[in-house]
Design a protein around this motif. Structure first.
Motif, PDB file in Angstrom:
ATOM      1  N   THR A   1       0.909  -1.196   0.169  1.00 44.50           N
ATOM      2  CA  THR A   1       0.123  -0.102  -0.032  1.00 44.50           C
ATOM      3  C   THR A   1       0.920   1.316   0.065  1.00 44.50           C
ATOM      4  O   THR A   1       0.332   2.471   0.299  1.00 44.50           O
ATOM      5  N   GLY A   2       2.103   1.127  -0.175  1.00 40.99           N
ATOM      6  CA  GLY A   2       2.995   2.232  -0.423  1.00 40.99           C
ATOM      7  C   GLY A   2       3.350   3.097   0.658  1.00 40.99           C
ATOM      8  O   GLY A   2       3.954   4.176   0.584  1.00 40.99           O
ATOM      9  N   THR A   3       3.077   2.507   1.989  1.00 44.41           N
ATOM     10  CA  THR A   3       3.454   3.495   3.045  1.00 44.41           C
ATOM     11  C   THR A   3       4.988   3.822   3.172  1.00 44.41           C
ATOM     12  O   THR A   3       5.277   5.048   3.578  1.00 44.41           O
ATOM     13  N   MET A   4       5.650   2.691   2.801  1.00 46.74           N
ATOM     14  CA  MET A   4       7.041   3.084   2.983  1.00 46.74           C
ATOM     15  C   MET A   4       7.782   3.687   1.721  1.00 46.74           C
ATOM     16  O   MET A   4       8.440   4.712   1.916  1.00 46.74           O
ATOM     17  N   CYS A   5       7.553   2.910   0.640  1.00 47.31           N
ATOM     18  CA  CYS A   5       8.247   3.111  -0.661  1.00 47.31           C
ATOM     19  C   CYS A   5       7.864   4.619  -1.127  1.00 47.31           C
ATOM     20  O   CYS A   5       8.450   5.367  -1.547  1.00 47.31           O
ATOM     21  N   ARG A   6       6.477   5.041  -1.030  1.00 52.74           N
ATOM     22  CA  ARG A   6       5.846   6.172  -1.391  1.00 52.74           C
ATOM     23  C   ARG A   6       6.406   7.456  -0.682  1.00 52.74           C
ATOM     24  O   ARG A   6       6.230   8.409  -0.904  1.00 52.74           O
ATOM     25  N   ARG A   7       7.315   6.896   0.452  1.00 48.28           N
ATOM     26  CA  ARG A   7       8.040   7.969   1.300  1.00 48.28           C
ATOM     27  C   ARG A   7       9.551   7.924   1.089  1.00 48.28           C
ATOM     28  O   ARG A   7      10.278   8.353   2.029  1.00 48.28           O
ATOM     29  N   THR A   8       9.801   7.528  -0.015  1.00 44.31           N
ATOM     30  CA  THR A   8      11.194   7.356  -0.259  1.00 44.31           C
ATOM     31  C   THR A   8      11.502   8.145  -1.436  1.00 44.31           C
ATOM     32  O   THR A   8      10.801   7.776  -2.663  1.00 44.31           O
ATOM     33  N   ALA A   9      12.341   9.183  -1.508  1.00 41.90           N
ATOM     34  CA  ALA A   9      12.330   9.978  -2.748  1.00 41.90           C
ATOM     35  C   ALA A   9      12.620   9.313  -4.017  1.00 41.90           C
ATOM     36  O   ALA A   9      11.646   9.634  -5.056  1.00 41.90           O
ATOM     37  N   VAL A  10      13.640   8.611  -4.098  1.00 43.82           N
ATOM     38  CA  VAL A  10      13.861   7.952  -5.550  1.00 43.82           C
ATOM     39  C   VAL A  10      12.552   7.154  -6.067  1.00 43.82           C
ATOM     40  O   VAL A  10      12.502   7.099  -7.077  1.00 43.82           O
ATOM     41  N   LEU A  11      12.231   6.525  -5.082  1.00 41.51           N
ATOM     42  CA  LEU A  11      11.079   5.331  -5.303  1.00 41.51           C
ATOM     43  C   LEU A  11       9.942   6.132  -5.880  1.00 41.51           C
ATOM     44  O   LEU A  11       9.326   5.618  -7.067  1.00 41.51           O
ATOM     45  N   GLU A  12       9.700   7.097  -5.146  1.00 39.65           N
ATOM     46  CA  GLU A  12       8.206   7.804  -5.552  1.00 39.65           C
ATOM     47  C   GLU A  12       8.488   8.781  -6.756  1.00 39.65           C
ATOM     48  O   GLU A  12       7.659   8.599  -7.791  1.00 39.65           O
TER      49      GLU A  12
ATOM     50  N   GLU B   1      10.294   7.639  -9.383  1.00 40.06           N
ATOM     51  CA  GLU B   1      10.145   6.778 -10.423  1.00 40.06           C
ATOM     52  C   GLU B   1       8.823   6.361 -10.946  1.00 40.06           C
ATOM     53  O   GLU B   1       8.573   6.543 -12.200  1.00 40.06           O
ATOM     54  N   GLU B   2       7.936   6.263  -9.971  1.00 37.51           N
ATOM     55  CA  GLU B   2       6.471   5.909 -10.481  1.00 37.51           C
ATOM     56  C   GLU B   2       5.688   6.814  -9.527  1.00 37.51           C
ATOM     57  O   GLU B   2       4.941   6.360  -8.417  1.00 37.51           O
ATOM     58  N   PRO B   3       5.422   7.964 -10.047  1.00 39.55           N
ATOM     59  CA  PRO B   3       4.861   9.095  -8.989  1.00 39.55           C
ATOM     60  C   PRO B   3       3.313   8.868  -9.002  1.00 39.55           C
ATOM     61  O   PRO B   3       2.560   9.257  -8.238  1.00 39.55           O
ATOM     62  N   ALA B   4       2.943   8.178 -10.100  1.00 40.05           N
ATOM     63  CA  ALA B   4       1.559   8.287 -10.366  1.00 40.05           C
ATOM     64  C   ALA B   4       1.006   6.749 -10.956  1.00 40.05           C
ATOM     65  O   ALA B   4       1.730   6.042 -11.476  1.00 40.05           O
ATOM     66  N   CYS B   5      -0.333   6.644 -10.590  1.00 40.77           N
ATOM     67  CA  CYS B   5      -1.096   5.387 -10.872  1.00 40.77           C
ATOM     68  C   CYS B   5      -1.389   5.451 -12.448  1.00 40.77           C
ATOM     69  O   CYS B   5      -1.294   6.202 -13.029  1.00 40.77           O
ATOM     70  N   TYR B   6      -1.481   4.314 -13.115  1.00 42.95           N
ATOM     71  CA  TYR B   6      -1.335   4.010 -14.455  1.00 42.95           C
ATOM     72  C   TYR B   6      -2.156   2.551 -14.729  1.00 42.95           C
ATOM     73  O   TYR B   6      -2.172   1.773 -14.070  1.00 42.95           O
ATOM     74  N   VAL B   7      -2.740   2.600 -16.133  1.00 44.43           N
ATOM     75  CA  VAL B   7      -3.121   1.522 -16.262  1.00 44.43           C
ATOM     76  C   VAL B   7      -2.393   0.911 -17.737  1.00 44.43           C
ATOM     77  O   VAL B   7      -2.296   1.665 -18.645  1.00 44.43           O
ATOM     78  N   GLU B   8      -2.074  -0.293 -17.698  1.00 49.30           N
ATOM     79  CA  GLU B   8      -1.255  -0.709 -18.764  1.00 49.30           C
ATOM     80  C   GLU B   8      -2.379  -1.325 -19.733  1.00 49.30           C
ATOM     81  O   GLU B   8      -3.226  -2.178 -19.307  1.00 49.30           O
ATOM     82  N   ILE B   9      -2.218  -0.956 -21.166  1.00 49.41           N
ATOM     83  CA  ILE B   9      -3.077  -1.329 -22.085  1.00 49.41           C
ATOM     84  C   ILE B   9      -2.524  -2.054 -23.292  1.00 49.41           C
ATOM     85  O   ILE B   9      -1.552  -1.284 -23.715  1.00 49.41           O
TER      86      ILE B   9
ATOM     87  N   ILE C   1      -3.594  -2.671 -13.421  1.00 50.11           N
ATOM     88  CA  ILE C   1      -3.360  -1.378 -12.720  1.00 50.11           C
ATOM     89  C   ILE C   1      -2.473  -1.846 -11.322  1.00 50.11           C
ATOM     90  O   ILE C   1      -3.105  -2.861 -10.606  1.00 50.11           O
ATOM     91  N   PRO C   2      -1.585  -1.093 -11.000  1.00 52.29           N
ATOM     92  CA  PRO C   2      -0.910  -1.308  -9.664  1.00 52.29           C
ATOM     93  C   PRO C   2      -1.861  -0.837  -8.771  1.00 52.29           C
ATOM     94  O   PRO C   2      -2.772   0.118  -8.808  1.00 52.29           O
ATOM     95  N   PHE C   3      -1.775  -1.536  -7.470  1.00 47.79           N
ATOM     96  CA  PHE C   3      -2.770  -1.130  -6.387  1.00 47.79           C
ATOM     97  C   PHE C   3      -1.902  -0.187  -5.310  1.00 47.79           C
ATOM     98  O   PHE C   3      -2.502   0.111  -4.170  1.00 47.79           O
ATOM     99  N   HIS C   4      -0.876   0.273  -5.580  1.00 46.88           N
ATOM    100  CA  HIS C   4      -0.153   1.279  -4.521  1.00 46.88           C
ATOM    101  C   HIS C   4      -0.734   2.490  -4.216  1.00 46.88           C
ATOM    102  O   HIS C   4      -0.451   3.040  -3.178  1.00 46.88           O
ATOM    103  N   TYR C   5      -1.709   3.077  -5.193  1.00 48.96           N
ATOM    104  CA  TYR C   5      -1.907   4.432  -5.080  1.00 48.96           C
ATOM    105  C   TYR C   5      -3.267   4.678  -4.357  1.00 48.96           C
ATOM    106  O   TYR C   5      -4.311   4.521  -5.138  1.00 48.96           O
ATOM    107  N   SER C   6      -3.257   5.536  -3.296  1.00 53.69           N
ATOM    108  CA  SER C   6      -4.524   5.789  -2.743  1.00 53.69           C
ATOM    109  C   SER C   6      -5.388   6.730  -3.228  1.00 53.69           C
ATOM    110  O   SER C   6      -6.565   6.853  -3.414  1.00 53.69           O
ATOM    111  N   GLU C   7      -4.665   7.692  -4.054  1.00 55.96           N
ATOM    112  CA  GLU C   7      -5.376   8.703  -5.013  1.00 55.96           C
ATOM    113  C   GLU C   7      -6.210   8.026  -6.212  1.00 55.96           C
ATOM    114  O   GLU C   7      -7.017   8.709  -6.658  1.00 55.96           O
TER     115      GLU C   7
END
Ligand code: FAD
Ligand code: SF4
Ligand code: SF4
Ligand code: SF4
Ligand code: FES
Lengths: 342, 281, 698
Positions: C578-589, C591-599, C641-647
């Motif tokens: 759920t991203g609690t740790m990695c989304r608070r890590t500058a480099v990781l966030e 790299e993939e700052p926003a949710c997306y859908v692969e199609i 769709i990755p499920f890490h993004y609360s927004e």
């Protein structure tokens, strides 16, 4: 001023203890099955049969995370680290790398954080008489022993060390405890030479980055080759984090209720977001571009700009790369491809 | 080039926002008075930051007054034209008159304005790209005796996106040949339509003799320099400024590194010759 | 400068890493060279595991909700007294089963054990569960029934010696990078790699054969492969005869899965099915791997059973480099299960319905224990929604992002009388919490984690707790004391001693033994035991292995006219859960700052969607707007769709349909539609600086 001495082995721990009283002493220690650099508690714990340590001693000059400024309101305090340190047991390749880092960080715009740490750190390196299977400094002139560019270099002559000091600051370290040291005699020089020779004979890898550079410049390395390399990249960043010559960082602000800290963190060009531009444009979205960038920087651009390769042959990327696409492996692959006339 | 001697290159200086003007929906012009004076030239940039938000590279959008002296309150004024592009720039946009920005610089190579002496000068801008070119035109007007002619081709997405409109008007009145165009017209626009590179014929410039200064989106830069080269402008006199992700501005962080050059210290201003040599575009 | 060996807090590989400490601050990470899993490497998450620890968002003080002003900070005494009082009151009024406890796969074994003890002995309920329900309960259910033990049968270091690797439903190089590293090494050494995955994950780039079956048809695919194995006489008859039971019934069902039929269900050609069957069966050192692609279906348990049947049929189990290997997601999801943070078992999978086991724990804990199995995560939400569950105590979990059908979960949380959330960072669930308790991160506490290869490893405290936070075990022990049940431990090693006493497979897992050689693998029944690198040698844990018959059932929700795409969800390399740790890590966030859908490009073209265009993805349950990523990785008719993004929470869309046996939700398949979104006009404030009239210069 004299810069060469002999230190009987029995005197080493006394000397180190004296050094430790002056500043913090960091050395390779065996813990939990690994050997790591850390502050020394007991002198006898020093482990000198170490492989090139993970991570490289650049962590003492450019730490993985380093505070730059602390601000409260309009007051700004630079967070310069002034701790005095002796780093004992560094390898020759790393000392060569430090020479290049010094040029990178101190020439032109001088980096104040690096400068402050560098000024307060003395590296005591040891001539490698037992290189690792992954080492290949020998083809690069960056090891296993150095002619110059070291702070203090020790050569293990069996029952004694041959000690060389490369600058005034380091000479003082010896002269303060001159009673521990003796003047080198002919036999000491001969023995030192002997160690150099036998060490050279022990290398398993002989790699010529020069010829790799030539293949690349001659356009003999096809993009399909880089594709096949980059396909195996896990994007872990390990090669960059470990490499004593990789210096990229990012800067981020952390706001707490009681102030803001601006910190810099190791970063790597192998991530696509590294070059992200406003609006989400990713110039290096294809992984192959990033892999190429790393190799080109080290093998083509570094020599153009600084006069030597962006690799000192420490072999750390060989240990850490989960995709097995490290410098040595790639150099060997390219050589084989060329030999097969492709 | 003069490098400000300060012992900490990363330490920014406080700069009060003395005026903030909206130029379009997402672009504002910040006029700031830094605590210490800076010597800067067109084409150079500053790292502009807010504590807690981060630092971003922003070009100077004003020409330093000749012989400007240290005024009573601190340095003289600098203008930054900033587009709301993301996280940091949005937070900067929240700063109002009387608030503070933190700046360090100037960094990078400036435009080789001296090339224009005795020649015609063509300025090509797209969107926010007019910002670093504004001081170029201001300089040309100041030096108008030694410059044969100034022509500005400027394009934006819609008429609403054209920035520095009162400047445009003033320049036109001062004899600059100003040619405007938009990609998409809205009500009330009956000027040119299409990208700037369709308007070369209106520039009234002798390409072989002129020097050009270009800034805008990458696609625009690319086609502009190719066209101008095709028209016979020598590659040394086709001059543009490039954009890259930047974290330090002083050649240390590695983000802007491209083909053996650091855009921040070796650029951001490059001639077409350098761009070709180092494969920068 | 100090360096402290500990265990990566992210995935189930359980890499050994050193935390670098300078003047009491974490300044970096480096890999352990001697660690049998990572051997001097780490993935990007491990390399950056130091950063989130000091993130400004860390919860520093306990908080209590005031009706008017939201959460206010308070002392530990006040918070814990209040929690103790409210829980006791609700228990006395509505019965212990009106309280539910969620433990966490991020907590240590010791903490999970204490939390489960707290639930059972102090509250008196079996309503305890954790997020393994959402990823691997099918494994525990499926493998336990077949073999008597639901864990990876082999060690990670055996992978390099395997001859065939059959990877199904696992994006190994990205989700379990260090296991992926060993797989690549095996391939370099000549192993054949077979990947079965509807998408094209990175690992498939190295595969000799990549089967792209339709999502949700794993049972059919596996049965088809087994059909070929039986038909072509590739069965290990001796093994089946001597070590398994119920083969005949199974074979009977198997007859229905003729490759022809399987081809039309799965979309995989008969030739490929045959090839895979032959390669897998004929080589002796064959390893089977699977992850969430197998488990997160309504047929999750059946999928696992089919895998188990395959390894028994070919006798590929009970030997080095030969077995069935579920790759567990979270760093300690294996441990949380081992410790009995599940509604039906105590630690070591001793069932609550077994009177002998129960009596053992009752004697040790000096309390009467509940006899009826408790509620699972998803059932607790349901019970809360219906008002049967009054109070919920959540440690280190974020149901408001991880659970399926989020809108429903929200309603359920609102309906609770009392909600306690104990975590290191604020999360979505906290909005509904009555009390928030700040816990310590992995860097600030001791204990053990059990990685996916059953390796129990020691975690070492590197820095002092941040703010007033406390390790979860201390909080639980303190709270328990306030509820009249003393839990006095001087350190986590004392808790481990108690675990060892009561848990046969952990009998020899004392902290001082784990310090050497990076831990021990269970079962390790006594202090002289060296641990067990691979399971089921000579004999299955439960005696004979059982062939359990399975039938193919299609996913609960299939695409139709209105919702023509299959949505599958999952993790991506740079983020985690759920991203609690990695989304608070500058480099990781970054790299993939926003949710997306692969199609898939063909679908994208049909929908007039281009790369990075915003699209709206909707299911019968909700919709989110994300940017499109057009890629061949995803097959036609499927979106990811990755499920890490609360927004843009993917779980607003997913279906809460459950597997009938273990109640795992079907995250991997649901029906959605995708529509392009026109960029809304970005002009909000029209500016008139100069009249357009004036601008008509040329
Ligand atoms: C030499 C130079 C001069 C510039 N001059 C101007 C100017 O005069 N006016 C103006 O409006 N803009 C200018 N820009 C672009 C401006 O720097 C970016 O729009 C800005 O960095 C975006 O930051 P953000 O955090 O708001 O956006 P986000 O998209 O949220 O960016 C996230 C992060 O990426 C980095 N980043 C993103 N894009 C860029 C970029 N193009 N350059 C560097 N870092 C980036 C930022 O550091 C930021 O922290 C200039 C860029 C360069 C390189
Ligand atoms: S490239 Fe690899 S071998 Fe060369 S210096 Fe860097 S880490 Fe060492
Ligand atoms: S270490 Fe290897 S896998 Fe990791 S980023 Fe470097 S090249 Fe890629
Ligand atoms: S592979 Fe898993 S355990 Fe290892 S460093 Fe990465 S996230 Fe951590
Ligand atoms: S911006 Fe840091 S190197 Fe150029």
């Amino acid at each position: 001023m004299r810069s060469e001495w002999v230190l009987p082995k029995g005197h080493l721990s006394y000397w180190l203890r004296q050094l430790r009283n002056r500043a913090s002493l960091i050395a390779p220690l065996r813990v939990d099955g690994d050997i790591v650099f850390k502050s020394l508690e007991n002198i006898h714990e020093v482990s000198l049969d170490n492989p090139a340590l993970l991570p490289s001693p650049k962590e003492f000059l450019l730490p993985q995370q380093e505070g730059m400024f602390w601000t409260e309101g309009e007051r700004i305090r630079p967070l310069l680290n002034k701790e005095r340190r002796f780093i004992f047991g560094v390898r020759s390749c790393d000392v060569s790398a430090l020479g290049l880092l010094d040029r990178f960080f101190l020439e032109g715009y001088g980096d104040p954080f690096y400068r402050e740490r560098r000024r307060n750190t003395i590296f005591l390196s040891i001539v490698c008489n037992n290189p690792d299977p992954t080492c290949f400094c020998i083809g690069l002139g960056t090891g296993p022993y150095l002619e110059k560019g070291f702070d203090i270099q020790l050569t293990d002559l069996g029952d004694r060390y041959f000690v060389q000091a490369g600058n005034r600051q380091s000479q003082r370290l010896v002269r303060q405890w001159s009673f521990l040291f003796t003047t080198p005699r002919k036999v000491d020089y001969e023995d030192q030479y002997e160690v150099f020779l036998s060490s050279k004979a022990r290398f398993q890898k002989r790699i010529s980055l020069e010829s790799v550079r030539e293949y690349i410049l001659a356009g003999k390395v096809r993009d399909s080759f880089w594709e096949s390399v980059s396909e195996r990249c896990f994007e872990c960043g390990g090669c960059v984090y470990e490499c004593p010559l990789c210096t990229c960082f990012t800067v981020t602000d952390r706001s707490y209720s009681f102030g803001t800290e601006r910190v810099r963190l190791w970063d790597t060009c192998l991530f696509k977001g590294f070059t992200r531009m406003a609006g989400g444009v990713l110039p290096n979205e294809k992984r192959v571009l990033r892999t190429k960038r790393w190799y080109y920087h080290k093998l083509v651009h570094y020599p153009d700009v600084l006069g030597s390769f962006g690799c000192v042959g420490c072999g750390r990327c060989t240990v850490t790369c989960p995709g097995r696409i490290d410098m040595a492996t790639i150099a060997i692959k390219l050589r084989d491809l060329q030999d097969n006339g492709r | 080039m003069a490098v400000r001697e300060r012992n900490n290159i990363y330490l920014p200086v406080k700069a009060e926002v003395v005026e903030k003007r909206h130029l379009s929906a997402d672009v504002s012009l910040f006029t700031v008075r830094p605590d210490v004076p800076f010597d800067y030239r067109p084409g150079q940039f500053f790292m502009v930051s807010l504590w807690g938000a981060g630092e971003v590279p922003i070009s100077v959008a004003s020409l330093r007054k000749e012989g400007a002296k240290r005024s009573q309150q601190g340095g003289d004024l600098i203008e930054f034209c900033i587009r709301k592009a993301g996280k940091v720039t949005s937070l900067i946009h929240d700063v109002e008159k009387g608030g503070f920005l933190w700046i360090r610089g100037p960094y990078g190579r400036s435009f080789p304005l001296e090339y224009a002496t005795g020649r015609e000068m063509l300025v090509v801008g797209g969107g926010i790209g007019l910002a670093p070119l504004r001081p170029v035109i201001q300089w040309a007007l100041r030096e108008r005796n030694s410059i044969k002619k100034v022509s500005l081709l400027y394009g934006a997405r819609t008429p609403d996106d054209l920035i520095f409109r009162d400047d445009l008007k003033r320049w036109a009145e001062s004899g600059v040949n100003v040619v405007l165009t938009v990609d998409r017209a809205t009500d009330g626009w009956d000027g040119n339509l299409g990208v700037v590179t369709t308007l070369w014929h209106k520039s009234e410039i002798d390409f072989r003799e002129a020097v050009s200064f270009i800034c805008g989106p990458e696609v625009m830069i690319r086609s502009a320099i190719n066209d101008l080269f095709f028209f016979g402008m020598p590659e040394d006199r086709i001059i543009t400024t490039l954009e890259a992700h930047m974290k330090c501005g002083v050649g240390k962080c590695g983000h802007c590194y491209a083909g053996r050059l650091y855009i921040c210290t070796d650029g951001p201003v490059f001639s077409f010759r350098e761009i070709k040599e180092h494969n920068l575009l | 400068m100090d360096k402290i060996l500990t265990v990566c807090p992210y995935c189930g590989c359980g890499c050994g890493l050193y935390l670098h400490v300078e003047e009491g601050r974490l300044v970096g990470v480096s890999p352990s060279r001697s660690h049998p899993v990572n051997r001097g490497s780490l993935c990007v998450k491990g390399w950056n595991a130091y950063e989130f620890v000091v993130h400004p968002d860390r919860l520093l003080k306990p908080m209590i909700r005031e009706d008017s002003s939201g959460l206010r900070e308070c002392s530990w005494d006040e918070a814990l007294d209040y929690v103790a009082h409210r829980l006791a009151e609700i228990r006395d009024r509505s019965g212990p089963d009106s309280i539910g406890i969620l433990s966490s796969a991020k907590c240590t074994n010791e903490e999970n054990y204490l939390i489960m003890k707290f639930a059972r002995a102090v509250i008196g309920t079996n309503n305890i569960d954790h997020c393994a329900r959402l990823c691997h309960s099918s494994t525990v259910g499926g493998l336990a029934a077949a073999f008597g033990s639901g864990a990876m049968t082999n060690s990670i270091s055996e992978i390099r010696d395997a001859k065939v690797l059959f990877v199904i439903g696992s994006n190994t190089t990205e989700q379990h990078p260090m296991i992926g590293m060993h797989m690549l090494d095996a391939v370099d050494r000549g192993a054949i790699l077979i990947v079965a995955d509807p998408r094209r994950p990175q690992i498939a780039e190295f595969a000799h054969i990549h089967l792209r079956h339709r999502p949700g048809t794993d049972v059919a695919l596996l049965m088809g492969i087994m059909h070929v194995i039986v038909n072509e006489g590739l069965v290990d008859i001796d093994f089946v005869r001597r070590r398994t039971e119920n083969f005949d019934a199974f074979e009977h069902v198997l007859r229905g899965f003729h490759p022809q039929a399987v081809e039309s269900i799965t979309g995989v050609s008969i030739e490929d099915i045959r090839r895979v069957a032959r390669i897998y069966a004929m080589e002796k050192r064959s390893m089977l791997f699977y992850a969430m692609g197998i488990t997160q279906h309504i047929t999750g348990v059946d999928n696992v059973r089919a895998c188990a049947n395959l390894v028994m049929l070919t006798g590929h189990i009970g030997l080095p480099s030969s077995g069935i290997n579920p790759l567990r997601g979270q760093n300690n999801v294996q441990g949380a299960c081992d410790m009995g943070a599940l509604p039906n078992v105590y630690s070591g999978y001793q069932t609550v319905t077994d009177p002998r086991a129960r009596r053992k724990f009752e004697r040790a804990w000096r309390r009467k224990l509940p006899t009826k199995p408790g509620l699972t995560v998803v059932e607790m939400t349901e019970a809360a929604y219906e008002g049967r569950l009054k109070a919920l105590y959540i440690t280190g979990e974020n149901p408001l992002l991880s659970d399926p059908d989020l809108n429903h979960v929200k309603e359920a949380m609102k309906g609770l009388e009392f909600l306690v959330v104990q975590d290191i960072f604020p999360n979505e669930t906290m909005e509904y919490a009555d009390v928030v308790l700040p816990a310590c991160s992995f860097a600030e506490k001791d204990g053990t984690f059990t990685n996916t290869e059953r390796r129990v490893q020691l975690l070492t405290r590197a820095i002092e707790p941040i703010g007033d936070s406390r390790p979860d075990w201390e909080i639980i022990a303190d709270l328990s004391g306030r509820m009249g049940y003393e839990m006095q431990y001087r350190g986590t090693y004392e808790i481990m001693e108690e675990i060892a006493l009561l848990t046969p497979s952990y009998g020899g897992m004392l902290h001082h033994r784990l310090r050497e050689r990076h831990g021990l693998q269970w079962p390790c029944p006594d202090v002289g035991h060296p641990g067990t690198p691979f399971l089921h040698r000579k004999k299955f844990a439960k005696g004979l292995g059982t062939f359990i018959t399975v039938e193919f059932r299609p996913p609960a929700e299939l695409p139709d006219e209105e919702y023509p795409f299959i949505l599958t969800t999952g993790r991506i390399y740079f983020h985690y859960h759920t991203g609690t740790m990695c989304r608070r890590t500058a480099v990781l966030e970054r790299e993939e700052p926003a949710c997306y859908v692969e199609i898939n490009p063909l679908d994208a073209e049909r929908l007039h969607v281009r790369d990075k265009f915003p699209v709206k993805v909707s299911s019968r349950r909700g919709s989110i707007v994300v940017s499109a990523r057009v890629t061949e990785r995803t097959p036609e008719g499927v979106v990811f769709i990755p499920f890490h993004y609360s927004e843009a929470a993917a779980n607003l869309l997913t279906n809460a349909a459950l597997d009938p046996t273990v109640k795992i939700p079907e995250y991997k398949v649901c029906a959605v539609k995708v529509e392009p979104v026109m960029k809304e006009d970005r002009r909000t404030r029209p500016v008139k600086v100069v009249d357009l009239e004036d601008l008509r210069i040329t």
